[in-house]
Design a protein around this motif. Structure first.
Motif, short mmCIF file in Angstrom:
data_model
loop_
_atom_site.label_atom_id
_atom_site.label_comp_id
_atom_site.label_asym_id
_atom_site.label_seq_id
_atom_site.Cartn_x
_atom_site.Cartn_y
_atom_site.Cartn_z
N ALA A 27 0.83 -1.21 0.00
CA ALA A 27 0.00 0.00 0.00
C ALA A 27 0.86 1.25 0.00
CB ALA A 27 -0.93 -0.01 1.20
N ILE A 28 1.82 1.31 0.91
CA ILE A 28 2.71 2.47 1.00
C ILE A 28 3.50 2.63 -0.30
CG2 ILE A 28 4.75 3.42 2.15
CD1 ILE A 28 2.28 3.72 3.78
N ALA A 29 4.04 1.54 -0.80
CA ALA A 29 4.87 1.60 -2.01
C ALA A 29 4.06 2.14 -3.19
CB ALA A 29 5.43 0.23 -2.33
N ASP A 77 14.83 14.64 2.83
CA ASP A 77 15.82 14.28 1.81
C ASP A 77 16.14 12.79 1.91
OD1 ASP A 77 17.70 14.32 -0.16
OD2 ASP A 77 19.28 15.20 1.07
N VAL A 78 15.27 11.97 1.34
CA VAL A 78 15.50 10.53 1.27
C VAL A 78 15.09 10.06 -0.12
CG1 VAL A 78 15.15 10.13 3.74
CG2 VAL A 78 13.20 9.99 2.18
N THR A 79 15.56 8.88 -0.50
CA THR A 79 15.17 8.32 -1.79
C THR A 79 13.76 7.76 -1.72
OG1 THR A 79 15.97 6.10 -1.29
CG2 THR A 79 17.57 7.68 -2.20
N VAL A 129 9.64 4.63 1.25
CA VAL A 129 8.73 3.49 1.34
C VAL A 129 9.07 2.66 2.57
CG1 VAL A 129 8.07 1.30 0.27
CG2 VAL A 129 8.24 3.37 -1.12
N ALA A 130 10.35 2.37 2.77
CA ALA A 130 10.77 1.52 3.89
C ALA A 130 10.44 2.16 5.24
CB ALA A 130 12.28 1.25 3.80
#
Length: 206
Positions: A101-103, A184-186, A191-192
């Motif tokens: 769901a989050i992804a 500032d994250v990828t 997602v993680a």
């Protein structure tokens, strides 16, 4: 002016209703481009220019500017809700469902940031959008609560609603901050981390 109840005729071998539907989709896409980019104050003239259609065609599908705004928002929120539920249904384990769901939500707004800005940007503050966001938040809270009742082992409806409200609101704010560059994250890291937070209420106390 072409009114919405006019019956479009066959032209160039193409059914009139299909031409109206195609122009409507073009106008919705133009509205998303303007609202999700640099034009928070949408106008009929501006969206027609963006869509490359004469202003008179706007009224084939929309009574006014607010009707278009509603259509753009509803299109985006429906697409996300349907694709997210499909991602959840395709996963097997409960934890995998949460991550799926989050992804799906993160990837949707990452690959088309216009959608994220439409749903979350503080620059878009029209009363209509505020109300649409409130209504869609309520829908997502209900969906999360329905999918998570057994997973979180929350039998009390009040506690379940509180948890779902906290998680949905927190995710919305996090996505808004990420799209604006404050986080500032990828995409993968986001997602993680968001999945870990979503799963936290289900973790047994240490």
């Amino acid at each position: 002016m072409v009114y919405m109840n006019d019956q479009p005729r066959l032209y160039g071998g193409v059914d009139g209703a299909l031409r109206v539907a195609a122009r409507r989709e073009t106008l919705i896409e133009a509205g998303l481009e303007l609202m999700g980019s640099a034009e928070p104050e949408l106008t009929v003239r501006g969206v027609c220019k963006q869509a490359g259609v004469a202003a008179r065609y706007f009224y084939e599908s929309f009574t006014d500017r607010d009707a278009l705004i509603s259509a753009v928002y509803d299109t985006v929120i429906t697409d996300i809700a349907v694709s997210t539920q499909a991602a959840v249904d395709a996963a097997d384990a409960e934890r995998d469902k949460a991550v799926a769901a989050i992804a799906n939500i993160v990837r949707t707004v990452a690959r088309d940031p216009r959608r994220g800005r439409l749903l979350f940007s503080s620059a878009l503050t029209s009363p209509l959008l505020v109300e649409k966001r409130r209504a869609s938040t309520t829908i997502f809270i209900g969906l999360l609560a329905a999918n998570a009742k057994s997973f979180y082992r929350l039998g009390d409806s009040g506690q379940l609603t509180l948890t779902a409200t906290f998680l949905v609101g927190g995710l919305a704010q996090t996505l808004s901050a990420w799209l604006d560059g404050y986080i500032d994250v990828t995409e993968e890291e986001l997602v993680a981390e968001c999945a870990a937070i979503l799963l936290a209420p289900a973790m047994p106390p240490s």
